[in-house]
Each structure stands twice: as structure tokens, then as C-alpha cells.
Design a protein around this motif. Structure first.
Motif: not given
Length: 99
Positions: A53-55, A57-59, A61, A75, A77
Motif C-alpha cells: 500500500g505505502p509503496l 501510494q508513493q509511486n 505520487e 491521493t 485510498l
């Protein structure tokens, strides 16, 4: 300024590392809104406990922020509606065995 279609096309480079496919094919991208230099991306994950999930989101952005004319990326979720394999493209269903 990028269009909604430009943003969606760019997001094809964001993969769910667990499934090895991009979030557009997987149906995880719910919406992309372009409001001038600001882009809002609504997306989901295959499961609430998805460790990627965090990866992801980072990608999202990073990809959107790197587009010409984009100054701000938001973003969101969401679990509404919850993701199901039905949201995948026909190709993704076939490759992952949901056909």
C-alpha cells in the motif's frame, strides 16, 4: 496541463508488486481528476492489509508529480466500493487466472 487520460496512461507504470501488474489493468485506479496544476487520484488496494500500500501510494505520487504542468498531487485510498477481481481488465483476469 495533462488530461485525465494522460494521467491514467502515466499510472500504467505503477505496479502492484504482489501481482506484478499495473494498477490500471488491475482496476485499482478508481479515478483521476485534473484541476489545473493539481491532480487527485482515487485508488484502492486488493486487500486492506496489502503490504504494498505505502509503496503504491508513493509511486502514484511520484509518477503524477513528474508530469509536465503538475504541481500538486493528492491521493485518496478508498474502500468504497471495495475492489474485486471483477474490476480487472479482461487481460489481467486471463493472466491471473480469473477468466
Amino acid at each position: 496541463m495533462p488530461t485525465r487520460d494522460d494521467v491514467i496512461e502515466a499510472l500504467r507504470s505503477v505496479e502492484d508488486p504482489e501481482l506484478g501488474m499495473d494498477i490500471v489493468e488491475l482496476g485499482l485506479l478508481y479515478d483521476a481528476e485534473v484541476q489545473g496544476p493539481k491532480v487527485k487520484v482515487s485508488y484502492s488496494l486488493t486487500s486492506m492489509g496489502c503490504p504494498a500500500g505505502p509503496l503504491i501510494q508513493q509511486n502514484i505520487e511520484e509518477v503524477v508529480r513528474s508530469m509536465p504542468g503538475v504541481e500538486d498531487v493528492e491521493t485518496e485510498l478508498t474502500w468504497d466500493p471495495p475492489w474485486t477481481p471483477d474490476k480487472m481488465s479482461e487481460d489481467a483476469k486471463f493472466i491471473l487466472g480469473f477468466g
